[in-house]
Design an enzyme around this catalytic site. Structure first.
Site, mmCIF file in Angstrom:
data_model
loop_
_atom_site.group_PDB
_atom_site.id
_atom_site.type_symbol
_atom_site.label_atom_id
_atom_site.label_comp_id
_atom_site.label_asym_id
_atom_site.label_seq_id
_atom_site.Cartn_x
_atom_site.Cartn_y
_atom_site.Cartn_z
ATOM 1 N N LYS A 25 0.837 -1.215 0.000
ATOM 2 C CA LYS A 25 0.000 0.000 0.000
ATOM 3 C C LYS A 25 0.865 1.255 0.000
ATOM 4 C CE LYS A 25 -2.930 0.669 3.608
ATOM 5 N NZ LYS A 25 -2.690 1.951 4.272
ATOM 6 N N SER A 26 1.858 1.299 0.885
ATOM 7 C CA SER A 26 2.708 2.493 0.970
ATOM 8 C C SER A 26 3.427 2.748 -0.352
ATOM 9 C CB SER A 26 3.779 2.299 2.052
ATOM 10 O OG SER A 26 3.195 2.321 3.321
ATOM 11 N N ARG A 30 3.016 5.890 -3.332
ATOM 12 C CA ARG A 30 4.172 6.677 -3.767
ATOM 13 C C ARG A 30 4.410 6.532 -5.265
ATOM 14 N NH1 ARG A 30 4.233 5.668 1.533
ATOM 15 N NH2 ARG A 30 5.418 7.011 2.951
ATOM 16 N N GLY A 98 -4.866 7.940 5.424
ATOM 17 C CA GLY A 98 -3.960 8.905 6.061
ATOM 18 C C GLY A 98 -2.775 9.221 5.166
ATOM 19 N N ARG A 126 -8.547 12.092 12.636
ATOM 20 C CA ARG A 126 -7.118 11.820 12.893
ATOM 21 C C ARG A 126 -6.297 13.110 12.908
ATOM 22 N NH1 ARG A 126 -5.198 6.880 9.350
ATOM 23 N NH2 ARG A 126 -3.445 7.069 10.786
ATOM 24 N N SER A 171 7.274 9.000 12.108
ATOM 25 C CA SER A 171 6.156 8.840 11.171
ATOM 26 C C SER A 171 6.633 9.073 9.749
ATOM 27 C CB SER A 171 5.048 9.844 11.512
ATOM 28 O OG SER A 171 4.209 10.023 10.385
ATOM 29 N N ASP A 319 2.034 -1.175 11.765
ATOM 30 C CA ASP A 319 0.685 -1.570 11.325
ATOM 31 C C ASP A 319 0.331 -2.999 11.733
ATOM 32 O OD1 ASP A 319 0.231 0.908 10.190
ATOM 33 O OD2 ASP A 319 1.035 0.317 8.243
ATOM 34 N N LYS A 346 -4.322 5.561 14.810
ATOM 35 C CA LYS A 346 -4.397 4.908 13.492
ATOM 36 C C LYS A 346 -5.846 4.983 12.988
ATOM 37 C CE LYS A 346 -0.130 4.107 13.054
ATOM 38 N NZ LYS A 346 0.598 4.831 12.009
ATOM 39 N N ARG A 392 -7.549 -3.518 9.473
ATOM 40 C CA ARG A 392 -6.596 -4.435 10.124
ATOM 41 C C ARG A 392 -7.192 -5.100 11.369
ATOM 42 N NH1 ARG A 392 -2.464 -3.472 6.684
ATOM 43 N NH2 ARG A 392 -1.856 -1.304 6.348
HETATM 44 C C1 S3P Z 1 2.484 4.901 6.188
HETATM 45 C C2 S3P Z 1 3.072 5.258 7.379
HETATM 46 C C3 S3P Z 1 2.589 4.795 8.690
HETATM 47 C C4 S3P Z 1 1.649 3.611 8.554
HETATM 48 C C5 S3P Z 1 0.634 3.783 7.473
HETATM 49 C C6 S3P Z 1 1.314 4.004 6.125
HETATM 50 C C7 S3P Z 1 3.050 5.430 4.928
HETATM 51 O O1 S3P Z 1 1.870 5.850 9.312
HETATM 52 O O2 S3P Z 1 0.988 3.345 9.779
HETATM 53 O O3 S3P Z 1 -0.209 2.653 7.378
HETATM 54 O O4 S3P Z 1 2.678 4.929 3.845
HETATM 55 O O5 S3P Z 1 3.882 6.337 4.982
HETATM 56 P P1 S3P Z 1 2.621 6.984 10.208
HETATM 57 O O6 S3P Z 1 3.427 7.833 9.308
HETATM 58 O O7 S3P Z 1 1.482 7.747 10.835
HETATM 59 O O8 S3P Z 1 3.424 6.219 11.211
#
Ligand code: S3P
Length: 432
Positions: A25-26, A30, A98, A126, A171, A319, A346, A392
């Site tokens: 996902k991350s 990007r 987020g 959040r 973060s 996560d 979260k 999750r």
């Molecule tokens: C993420 C960073 C994390 C993670 C989220 C995805 C990202 O959050 O919990 O699921 O893709 O950069 P935080 O930056 O709030 O720790």
């Protein structure tokens, strides 16, 4: 918005097979963002088609980026460079994501137009001050609800200067928001963090040709960068694989091979945690995909022991704590999770949510201010729980159900579509 479906999961006698989990996902977020800001065409394969990443994709389409589907698994994104985005004609809906909201805040703060970001009922609760404040230090004009702390956010972009920021939290979303703003302005922006958070932004920006310096306490970028379109291959998401790692360990007579999983050291804390608990997980066929390390993971049923988890391991598995608490409930002895207050902000308060769901089914689990304590070995009974709309939590409880004494009914399971659209199908496929 996902549907409010309910599912009933029965205990399993053994899990077997090969699984390909969906794209990370991350990394998928990007890939869409950086391909859009690059010059020329990018081809992205293995992208996660979950709701969160589709929110990011729609946001860039709303700013004039053209995207073409090529076959089932490839997207072609026609990047327009740092100056190619157009002012969106409407509010951008980040859904539950987020990552979309925080990273886009950094991108849009430096764009010479007006934009508004909103999200679903969970995302609007959040904390956004963690990006608004440091971006404000760069000169960004961002207004939000609740005294500039919450979405919707209104961004009057442009006119930024570089900065040096010491983030109080580890973060990746905060770090990335600042790097993405910083890369668009002349001069050097540096972000320091208390522990290393995931470094996908740094790796992928470098892969797209930007110079980003990573050092022990943070990262640094000197703008303006020039990104070039690339071919990107997205590895499988270790945070999705985590559910099957724990399932394979706690259900007797199980052996699962999880193919093509990202094992970036800033994300692989779950492997370290489960191995420390006595779990049998082997890393096979290690290789690199578009600047990210990947492997196939072989997991076999194991007797687990409780451990203490804290410090730098926490951001590396941030996560995965809902499913770690499930592993802990079936381990011998006590597992303590500390230094993890971030879990409270979260998709939901994951400390409260896991204590409610697992606790209601007989597990011995207590909340701590910055984590939880689980005393393993109590049977997990049949019953019903709610996911609190958090993907999750829903998937963690499905894993717990595989080793419970009877069926568990999980309410509000449609949320799994945010990160893992075919989770229930794969779960069905591996039952023997
Ligand atoms: C993420 C960073 C994390 C993670 C989220 C995805 C990202 O959050 O919990 O699921 O893709 O950069 P935080 O930056 O709030 O720790």
């Amino acid at each position: 918005m996902h549907t409010h479906e309910t599912r009933t999961i029965a205990p399993a006698t053994g899990l077997r097979g090969e699984i390909v989990v969906p794209g990370d996902k991350s990394i998928s977020h990007r890939a869409i963002m950086f391909a859009s800001l690059a010059s020329g065409e990018s081809r992205v394969r293995g992208l996660l088609r979950g709701e969160d990443c589709l929110s990011t994709l729609k946001a860039f389409q709303a700013m004039g980026i053209e995207v073409v589907e090529k076959g089932a698994d490839e997207l072609i994104i026609f990047g327009r460079g740092l100056d190619g985005l157009q002012e969106p004609g409407d509010v951008i809906d980040c859904g539950n994501s987020g990552t979309t909201m925080r990273l886009m805040s950094g991108i849009l703060a430096a764009q010479p137009f007006f934009s508004v970001l909103t999200g679903d009922q969970y995302l609007r609760k959040r904390p956004m001050g963690r990006v608004i404040d440091p971006l404000g230090q760069m000169g960004a004009r961002i207004l939000g609800r609740d005294g500039n702390k919450k979405a919707p956010l209104a961004i009057d972009g442009g006119g930024l200067k570089p900065t040096e920021y010491h983030s109080p939290v580890a973060s990746a979303q905060v770090k990335s928001a600042l790097l993405l703003a910083g890369m668009q302005v002349e001069g050097t922006t540096t972000v320091y963090e208390p522990h290393l958070s995931r470094d996908h932004s740094e790796r992928m920006l470098r892969y797209f040709g930007a110079e980003i310096e990573s050092f022990a306490g943070g990262a640094r970028v000197t703008g303006r960068v020039a990104l070039e379109g690339r071919e990107v291959e997205v590895p499988g998401d270790i945070s999705s694989a985590a559910f099957f790692l724990v399932a394979g360990l706690i259900v007797p007579n199980s052996e699962l091979l999880l193919k093509n999983v990202g094992i970036n050291p800033t994300r692989s804390g779950i492997i370290d945690i489960l191995q420390q608990m006595g779990g049998s997980i082997e890393l096979l066929n290690q290789r690199e995909l578009s600047g990210e390390p990947v492997a196939d993971l072989l997991v076999k049923s194991s007797d687990l022991q409780g451990i203490a988890i804290g410090g730098e391991l926490v951001p590396r598995a941030i996560d995965e704590f809902p499913v770690v608490s499930v592993a802990a409930a079936f381990a011998d002895g006590v597992t303590t999770i500390s230094d993890a207050a971030e879990l409270r902000v979260k998709e939901t308060d994951r400390i409260a949510a896991m204590c409610d769901t697992l606790g209601r089914l007989g597990a011995q689990i207590e909340p701590l201010e910055d984590g939880m304590r689980v005393t393993g070995g109590q049977p997990v009974t049949a019953g019903s729980v709610n996911s609190f709309g958090d993907h999750r939590i829903a998937m963690s409880m499905a894993v717990a159900a595989l080793r419970a004494e009877g069926e568990i009914l999980i309410e509000d399971t449609g949320c799994t579509a945010t990160s893992f659209p075919n989770f229930w199908e794969l779960l069905g496929d591996i039952r023997s």
